[in-house]
Design a protein around this motif. Structure first.
Motif, PDB file in Angstrom:
ATOM      1  N   ARG A 180      20.104  -7.872 -29.350  1.00 57.11           N
ATOM      2  CA  ARG A 180      19.977  -8.131 -30.781  1.00 57.11           C
ATOM      3  C   ARG A 180      19.193  -7.041 -31.513  1.00 57.11           C
ATOM      4  O   ARG A 180      19.225  -6.946 -32.732  1.00 57.11           O
ATOM      5  N   TYR A 181      18.435  -6.213 -30.757  1.00 61.77           N
ATOM      6  CA  TYR A 181      17.592  -5.195 -31.378  1.00 61.77           C
ATOM      7  C   TYR A 181      18.221  -3.804 -31.332  1.00 61.77           C
ATOM      8  O   TYR A 181      17.580  -2.820 -31.679  1.00 61.77           O
ATOM      9  N   ASN A 182      19.473  -3.701 -30.894  1.00 60.65           N
ATOM     10  CA  ASN A 182      20.100  -2.392 -30.696  1.00 60.65           C
ATOM     11  C   ASN A 182      21.490  -2.317 -31.304  1.00 60.65           C
ATOM     12  O   ASN A 182      22.394  -1.697 -30.736  1.00 60.65           O
ATOM     13  N   LYS A 183      21.657  -2.933 -32.433  1.00 66.76           N
ATOM     14  CA  LYS A 183      22.973  -2.951 -33.060  1.00 66.76           C
ATOM     15  C   LYS A 183      23.340  -1.542 -33.540  1.00 66.76           C
ATOM     16  O   LYS A 183      22.491  -0.757 -33.940  1.00 66.76           O
ATOM     17  N   ASP A 184      24.633  -1.246 -33.501  1.00 65.67           N
ATOM     18  CA  ASP A 184      25.178   0.026 -33.990  1.00 65.67           C
ATOM     19  C   ASP A 184      24.699   1.234 -33.187  1.00 65.67           C
ATOM     20  O   ASP A 184      24.649   2.357 -33.695  1.00 65.67           O
ATOM     21  N   LYS A 185      24.316   1.022 -31.924  1.00 64.56           N
ATOM     22  CA  LYS A 185      23.939   2.127 -31.059  1.00 64.56           C
ATOM     23  C   LYS A 185      24.831   2.131 -29.818  1.00 64.56           C
ATOM     24  O   LYS A 185      25.420   1.114 -29.477  1.00 64.56           O
ATOM     25  N   GLU A 186      24.929   3.293 -29.174  1.00 66.59           N
ATOM     26  CA  GLU A 186      25.702   3.417 -27.947  1.00 66.59           C
ATOM     27  C   GLU A 186      24.771   3.730 -26.781  1.00 66.59           C
ATOM     28  O   GLU A 186      23.625   4.123 -26.964  1.00 66.59           O
ATOM     29  N   TRP A 187      25.279   3.531 -25.556  1.00 66.10           N
ATOM     30  CA  TRP A 187      24.487   3.691 -24.339  1.00 66.10           C
ATOM     31  C   TRP A 187      23.276   2.752 -24.394  1.00 66.10           C
ATOM     32  O   TRP A 187      22.159   3.114 -24.015  1.00 66.10           O
ATOM     33  N   VAL A 188      23.516   1.555 -24.868  1.00 63.18           N
ATOM     34  CA  VAL A 188      22.519   0.483 -24.870  1.00 63.18           C
ATOM     35  C   VAL A 188      23.227  -0.799 -24.444  1.00 63.18           C
ATOM     36  O   VAL A 188      24.454  -0.899 -24.468  1.00 63.18           O
ATOM     37  N   GLY A 189      22.448  -1.810 -24.039  1.00 60.29           N
ATOM     38  CA  GLY A 189      23.022  -3.112 -23.711  1.00 60.29           C
ATOM     39  C   GLY A 189      22.791  -3.492 -22.263  1.00 60.29           C
ATOM     40  O   GLY A 189      21.974  -2.901 -21.548  1.00 60.29           O
ATOM     41  N   GLY A 190      23.534  -4.498 -21.824  1.00 56.17           N
ATOM     42  CA  GLY A 190      23.375  -5.029 -20.480  1.00 56.17           C
ATOM     43  C   GLY A 190      24.001  -4.109 -19.442  1.00 56.17           C
ATOM     44  O   GLY A 190      25.077  -3.546 -19.658  1.00 56.17           O
ATOM     45  N   THR A 191      23.321  -3.964 -18.309  1.00 55.26           N
ATOM     46  CA  THR A 191      23.852  -3.143 -17.226  1.00 55.26           C
ATOM     47  C   THR A 191      23.222  -3.588 -15.914  1.00 55.26           C
ATOM     48  O   THR A 191      22.838  -4.774 -15.772  1.00 55.26           O
ATOM     49  N   PHE A 192      23.076  -2.692 -14.954  1.00 53.65           N
ATOM     50  CA  PHE A 192      22.536  -3.043 -13.638  1.00 53.65           C
ATOM     51  C   PHE A 192      21.897  -1.804 -13.042  1.00 53.65           C
ATOM     52  O   PHE A 192      22.162  -0.666 -13.455  1.00 53.65           O
ATOM     53  N   SER A 193      21.039  -2.028 -12.063  1.00 52.38           N
ATOM     54  CA  SER A 193      20.412  -0.928 -11.326  1.00 52.38           C
ATOM     55  C   SER A 193      21.117  -0.760  -9.992  1.00 52.38           C
ATOM     56  O   SER A 193      21.535  -1.734  -9.369  1.00 52.38           O
ATOM     57  N   LEU A 194      21.200   0.472  -9.554  1.00 50.86           N
ATOM     58  CA  LEU A 194      21.659   0.786  -8.206  1.00 50.86           C
ATOM     59  C   LEU A 194      20.455   1.344  -7.446  1.00 50.86           C
ATOM     60  O   LEU A 194      19.876   2.374  -7.825  1.00 50.86           O
TER      61      LEU A 194
END
Length: 398
Positions: A381-395
């Motif tokens: 909710r705090y990163n609208k209109d941005k790229e390379w942000v959001g949910g992901t995972f660690s390897l």
């Protein structure tokens, strides 16, 4: 985090591959993925993983003591106490920011912890779909302690379903079709064979609960609880009334027991003394405000998803808080701009999943999720209109 892998990944990344990945990901459960998925995973070297695990194990040392059990009674609001509490939580999630210390070195800092589930099954599917489109280094895995897809899901089933039949186990939420994380509910149904049920659809007969499954009234023996009281109290009165079942003696087993949502939470942080846990105090115990108040953050104990957090703290704001015993004052951590992206670098948080197997003396680290941010706070909710942000995972390097 691992410069050579980051460079390689970024050089081979294309918008076309990402779009194809998101299309396939969205089609696993059509129209159910409602939060942004980041363009990249995070590569974690062994040394950093061990620092996080060291902090987690130290915290587990504290919360498994009889003294903490007694101290954390106050964490549970009296009117929300649920009967028949388990001796320990079934799940713990530890959130670490990737931060920079005074020497400029990267280190984990615990942001929050919770004795509550998170996206346990979705985080199996997301990395698998990502690997299909982008590949994965051979010696890296989303899992910890030598878990793999099979052993991880087997343990999840052992904890949630146990000896019951899947039809007698439900995932409980409030209006699940409206929840942003509902894609995980669908994944849980797929992996475990249990149904997601709205609180309003439960049928109570004395101490027994039932729900309608394929037109048949079906007994509920175990509840995989995903319902948060904060969410319940924002509902109409008649919906809140249904929530009174939580405070009743029922013939059900809670997984996890709702009291652990409060026992293991921001409330725990003031009891922890560890270099990877920022200094934290209950607000009502602070007799003199720090001179460098700008280096602190104030958080309500009983809220979720970052709601109510005061980042730019002022003395006037502190004085206006009517219930300081329900707030913490925490030293800010310096998130590192650690993930190189095509424009500005991103900050990152890693959530480690701990599962507590029945009969085991301690929980064990199993898997993870991660989030990338370019805003003041980490979260979709705090990163609208941005790229390379959001949910992901660690390897994690193996």
């Amino acid at each position: 985090m691992v410069p050579a892998l980051r460079k390689q990944y970024n050089e081979h990344f294309t918008k076309e591959k990402y779009d194809a990945f998101i299309k396939d990901l969205s089609n696993i459960f059509p129209d159910q993925l409602e939060f942004r998925i980041a363009e990249t995973p995070i590569y974690i070297p062994t040394s950093f993983t061990q620092k996080m695990l060291n902090a987690c194990e130290s915290i587990i040392d504290v919360i498994t003591t009889p003294a903490y059990q007694k101290q954390s009674e106050r964490a549970i609001p009296d009117h929300l106490k649920v009967p028949n509490e388990d001796a320990h939580p079934h799940f713990i999630a530890f959130d670490f920011g990737i931060c920079q210390n005074e020497k400029g070195e990267l280190e984990p800092q615990l942001i929050e912890m919770q004795g509550f589930p998170t996206l346990f099954t979705w985080q199996v599917l997301l990395p698998e779909m990502h690997e299909k489109h982008f590949g994965k280094p051979d010696n890296y895995s989303i899992y910890l302690n030598e878990f793999n897809r099979e052993s991880y899901t087997d343990l999840l089933r052992k904890i949630i379903v146990a000896e019951a039949k899947p039809e007698n186990v439900i995932l409980l939420e409030i209006f699940p079709e409206q929840q942003k994380t509902r894609v995980d509910f669908f994944a849980t149904e797929q992996f475990l064979g249990i149904k997601t049920v709205c609180l309003t659809k439960l049928i109570q007969e004395g101490k027994d609960l039932f729900y309608m499954r394929d037109g048949q009234k079906t007994k509920v023996e175990r509840i995989y609880n995903r319902l948060i009281f904060d969410d319940l109290f924002q509902q109409p009165k008649e919906v809140q009334e249904k929530g009174r079942i939580f405070q009743q003696e029922l013939n059900v087993t809670w997984v996890p027991h709702p009291n652990w949502f409060y026992r293991l939470s921001k409330y725990t942080l003031p009891f922890i003394d560890h270099p990877y846990v920022p200094e934290t105090k209950f607000l009502n115990t602070v007799t003199t405000l720090p001179a460098d108040l700008e280096n602190y953050v104030v958080k309500p104990l009983f809220s979720f998803a970052g709601q109510g957090v005061i980042i730019d703290v002022t003395k006037e704001q502190m004085e206006q808080i009517p219930d300081p015993e329900n707030w913490i004052l925490q030293r800010k951590v310096q998130y590192a701009n650690v993930i190189e992206t095509p424009d500005e670098p991103a900050k990152a948080e890693i959530r480690l999943f701990y599962f507590w197997e029945p009969g085991a003396p301690r929980p064990i680290a199993t898997c993870n999720l991660a989030r990338l941010s370019k805003g003041k706070m980490v979260g979709v909710r705090y990163n609208k209109d941005k790229e390379w942000v959001g949910g992901t995972f660690s390897l994690f390097e193996q």
